[in-house]
Design an enzyme around this catalytic site. Sequence first.
Site, PDB file in Angstrom:
ATOM      1  CB  ALA A  31      35.611  36.380  29.596  1.00 41.91           C
ATOM      2  CB  ILE A  36      39.460  40.136  38.656  1.00 42.78           C
ATOM      3  CG1 ILE A  36      39.804  39.307  39.893  1.00 42.78           C
ATOM      4  CG2 ILE A  36      37.951  40.299  38.519  1.00 42.78           C
ATOM      5  CD1 ILE A  36      39.596  40.066  41.188  1.00 42.78           C
ATOM      6  CB  CYS A  37      38.378  40.158  32.979  1.00 41.72           C
ATOM      7  SG  CYS A  37      38.139  41.169  31.535  1.00 41.72           S
ATOM      8  CG  LEU A  38      35.383  44.461  37.823  1.00 48.03           C
ATOM      9  CD1 LEU A  38      34.012  44.090  37.287  1.00 48.03           C
ATOM     10  CD2 LEU A  38      35.442  44.206  39.324  1.00 48.03           C
ATOM     11  CG  HIS A  43      33.980  38.100  33.732  1.00 46.51           C
ATOM     12  ND1 HIS A  43      32.877  38.847  34.022  1.00 46.51           N
ATOM     13  CD2 HIS A  43      33.824  37.674  32.457  1.00 46.51           C
ATOM     14  CE1 HIS A  43      32.075  38.878  32.978  1.00 46.51           C
ATOM     15  NE2 HIS A  43      32.626  38.164  32.013  1.00 46.51           N
TER      16      HIS A  43
END
Lengths: 190, 154
Positions: free
Chosen positions: A2, B93-95, B86
């Site tokens: 995600a 953190i998936c950013l 996320h």
Amino acid sequence: MASSSSTEHTVKDNAGDGAQNPETKEEDKKDDSMFECNICLDTARDAVVSMCGHLFCWPCLHQWLETRPNRQVCPVCKAAISKEKVVPLYGRGSSKQEDPREKVPPRPAGQRTEQEPGNSFSGFGFGDNTFHMSFGIGAFPFGFFTSTFNIGDQRPHAAPQGTQQHMEEQFLSKIFLWLAIVFLTWLLMA
Amino acid sequence: MAGMSPSERRLQKELMSLIKDPPPGVSVDAGIAEQNLLHWIINMEGAAGTLYEGERFQLQFKFSNKYPFDSPEVTFVGPNIPTHPHVYSNGHICLSILTDDWSPALSVQSVCLSIVSMLSSCKEKQRPPDNAFYVKTCNKNPKKTKWWYHDDSV
Ligand SMILES: [Zn+2]
Ligand SMILES: [Zn+2]
């Protein structure tokens, strides 16, 4: 996995605007930050402007382009950008009091023709510069090596074993060997 | 500012501006950052009117001496890690701006605002579907994770 895509959440800002001189009036601050590099946030030196209109120090932009050679985009707006397509800015009285060691490859468009020989030793040498520099000096250590290994066996006047002179020569040759090794290592790291 | 490396100079400028003029809901722990410019703790409040209203979070920023050419390592730390699709329970953190889409024109402030915005747009509090597996197998440094970013608006 995600994730969150960047574009929609990305917020550009200009941290550090006028942070240094709290006394200046608001309008002055805005004017100052107009000429801040978008990378180091200092007043741009050796300034260049991209086709998309964003201002950078040439050294800062150059370092960014070297960081991502395969994906050269404007740090601010992600427009395509390249070394050839940035415009150098020349203010009145430019090209003066810069520390020559901080000069990175000459800005594109080649206006500044004067070349200080000391330049290439700066820690800021990138890309082409570094390559040519190492190559030029590269001949040295091999010269060192040959002379080092010759000491003692081929030289007609080599001192006999055990004498003071022999010890000194051994010592000297060791120093030279070390120098050569250190020099080579330095070249490899550079 | 004499004697500072370029990354320290920039961090010092960012710190001053963040102390002086912080965006809403974001504040920097100046004491920690002044001790070591390469390590910051940011306090963040969940924005009003969002699922995180009233919650407080802490973000840790670690910078290398290649900053701002190299992105900072940003993770949630402390007792409250936001529950978000996320954000992994270990704080990662998936950013994409934290890795692939990093740009030296971004800053601590813009990263914080992106994270606030990421939290604010959340519709349902939940962990990423692969949380348990990821947390067990990942590197301590989220920048080592090969994230697979996709365009969803959560
Ligand atoms: Zn700059
Ligand atoms: Zn641009």
